[in-house]
Design an enzyme around this catalytic site. Structure first.
Site, short mmCIF file in Angstrom:
data_model
loop_
_atom_site.label_atom_id
_atom_site.label_comp_id
_atom_site.label_asym_id
_atom_site.label_seq_id
_atom_site.Cartn_x
_atom_site.Cartn_y
_atom_site.Cartn_z
N PRO A 1 0.68 -1.22 0.00
CA PRO A 1 0.10 0.18 -0.06
C PRO A 1 0.86 1.27 0.03
O PRO A 1 0.11 2.34 -0.16
CB PRO A 1 -0.65 0.06 1.34
N CYS A 2 2.11 1.12 -0.04
CA CYS A 2 2.84 2.50 0.39
C CYS A 2 2.43 3.55 -0.66
O CYS A 2 2.46 4.55 0.11
CB CYS A 2 4.27 1.91 0.12
N GLY A 3 2.30 3.30 -1.87
CA GLY A 3 2.27 4.39 -2.66
C GLY A 3 0.76 4.69 -3.01
O GLY A 3 0.39 5.73 -3.89
N CYS B 1 6.78 7.72 3.57
CA CYS B 1 8.02 6.85 3.80
C CYS B 1 9.25 7.45 3.58
O CYS B 1 10.18 6.77 3.49
CB CYS B 1 7.76 5.21 3.34
#
Lengths: 200, 356
Positions: free
Chosen positions: A149-151, B137
């Site tokens: 899911p990071c982006g 992040c």
């Protein structure tokens, strides 16, 4: 003819011991035992209107009908279970999936990679936004594959950036999920019929 | 204040590791291996130290290493100290584990290919923590290669807290500051960036804290931890991976108990006050209870019995529940910047309302 596999909502009490009423029901959207587009003979794609359920709580609670896929006659056809689970950390939906043959034998990562549409396999390798990992399902205590899911919030913002009415009025949960699924679904070869996206 | 972090960093658990009987091919069977496992480390990282002990007796084949405790396969990506705190209500020293080199239960455990898998899982968690704290992040993804190597080395050679702090401070994951933790800070920590928004006095108003909560429950009271029921399945543990939102309030300390209750709202539906001086404000606060969700049924079910937090164990200690949460976060957090809480709840005795 084809049947419609609607997504269903699976509520998950957080507590395995069977808790009393929660104010905030957690759970996930589930679509199971489906065959993805690469194997299907799609002569007739039946399209239905998405059903809009009242969303009384903040979790994504609704049914979405998607174009279904006619079963092929191939015996070594992989079946997929797809779950959409909300990530409290990333504040986006996350796709979890697993694949298995009709005899129940599970597919490993390499086999799944071969099974995915060719363009998405390349996209997997190239993109830092969508890549697949094997992780534990948040509710089921079993290993599943997860689309990282990071982006997500980055490309979701891009998706909505072009739509002026969205900028003014915000976006409904249904539209968000449909748009999200239109991108994410490409990775696993799930297609959303255009008519659905034009619904007001 | 460095002391608390040092104790955590250097904490270790004595393990007595037995080879599973199905893999013993020699007589007499090998003695168990004794090893001191860092709390903040992971079981697969111990394999290079354990394997030589058993290699002469293993059956032929490729190693796929996994551990179990009383038959429960252990999730390798959970730090060793947390596994111990969770599965041994009454701490067992040494902790007796069984190691397997064959027959990996791939239907239950995600695959592990040694140190690389553990490192990947660690970095992934660090990214998630960064996302929770900073909203992205980037700081983790932009780490230089040498920094990444040094960070990982400092974790697996668990003695090296200084090296860890040197590298991790570049990640800007900050500390939680509020007036209750401020007194406990040394001046060097004050210069670090704080999580969340601060007002002009530097007091944190809001922020998200990465938490992993492991909850198990009992129906009856027990006096001795020895009598606590054994956890024989992961399905008996509720795993909640959700950040705690700290809402700083003037004059009120956000405690560990507040944090736990905020993660388990269905068990603590009313905002309860745990500071003695606040009991005067109880009358005012009754109005704050949302009335739209209350039915008579719910009221009578929860009237005086919330669930009871019987145990909160963090890094092997059981702090008083009134302790400022910010202190807990700043000192007991794991290297990947998650605070892992093992909680035992005693469930409420639900009163069935009588029909009138």
């Amino acid at each position: 003819m084809s049947a419609f596999p609607p997504w269903s909502w699976v509520p998950c009490p957080k507590q395995p011991w069977g808790a009393s009423a929660s104010h905030d029901v957690e759970g996930y959207l589930s679509l199971e035992n489906i065959i993805l587009s690469c194997y299907a003979q799609e002569e007739h794609d039946e399209i239905s209107c998405p059903q809009k359920e009242e969303t009384s709580c903040s979790e994504k609670e609704e049914l979405i009908d998607i174009a279904t896929l006619v079963q092929s006659n191939c015996s070594k056809v992989p079946y997929y279970d797809l779950h959409i689970i909300y990530s409290a950390s990333y504040r986006v939906p996350v796709l979890f999936f697993r694949a298995y043959y009709s005899d129940g034998e599970p597919l490993g990562f390499n086999a799944i990679e071969k099974d995915l549409p060719a363009h998405s396999a390349k996209a997997l390798l190239d993109s830092k936004w969508t890549f697949i990992t094997q992780e534990e399902h948040p509710y089921l205590n079993r290993p599943w594959f997860k689309l990282h899911p990071c982006g997500t919030s980055e490309w979701m913002k891009l998706l909505f950036h072009v739509d002026v009415s969205v900028a003014k009025n915000g976006v409904t949960i249904e539209l968000y999920l449909l748009s999200w699924l239109s991108v994410v679904g490409q990775v696993v070869g799930l297609r959303i019929p255009l008519e659905m996206l034009n619904q007001p | 204040m460095m002391e608390a972090r040092k104790y955590v960093w250097e904490g270790a658990i004595p393990l007595q590791i037995h080879l599973h009987e199905s893999e013993v091919t020699t007589l007499p069977p090998p003695l168990p291996a004794l090893i001191l496992a860092p709390r903040i480390g992971y079981l697969p990282l111990l394999v290079p130290h354990i394997k030589p002990h058993f290699s002469s007796t293993l059956p032929p084949g490729i190693d796929t290493v996994w551990f179990d405790y009383k038959g429960l396969p252990l999730k390798w990506y959970i730090p060793t100290g947390i596994l111990f705190d969770l599965l041994c209500a009454e701490p067992e020293r040494p902790w007796n584990l069984t190691v397997h080199f064959r027959g990996y239960p791939g239907n239950i455990l995600i695959p592990c290919e040694g140190e690389d898998s553990v490192k990947w899982s660690f970095i992934n968690s660090l990214k998630e923590a960064a996302y929770i704290i900073n909203g992205n992040c980037k700081s983790v993804m932009n780490m230089s290669q040498p920094d990444q190597v040094e960070l990982w080395r400092s974790v697996i050679n668990a003695g090296n807290l200084e090296a860890y702090i040197r590298v991790s401070s570049k990640l800007k994951l900050g500390t939680v500051g509020d007036e209750y933790a401020a007194d406990l800070y040394s001046s060097s920590l004050n210069s670090r960036q704080s999580i969340g928004d601060t007002d002009s006095t530097g007091q944190v108003k809001t922020g998200r804290v990465p938490i992993r909560l492991y909850v198990w429950s009992v129906n009856e009271d027990f006096d001795d931890l020895e009598d606590a029921p054994q956890i024989d399945s992961w399905d008996k543990i509720s795993y909640i991976n959700r950040p705690v939102e700290i809402h700083g309030e003037e004059g009120k300390c956000f405690t560990l108990l507040d944090a736990v209750k905020s993660l388990l709202p269905e068990y603590f539906p009313y905002k309860s006050l745990n500071n003695e001086e606040s009991s005067r404000e109880e009358d005012k606060d009754e109005e704050k209870v949302p009335s739209e969700n209350l039915s008579e049924h719910v009221e009578s079910c929860y009237s005086s019995d919330d669930a009871e937090v019987k145990l909160v164990r963090i890094q092997g200690i059981e702090p008083k529940l009134e302790i400022p949460f910010s202190w807990v976060v700043n000192n007991l957090v794991n290297p990947e910047h998650f605070l892992h809480l093992c909680v035992c709840l005693k469930l409420p005795q639900v009163k069935i309302p009588s029909d009138t």
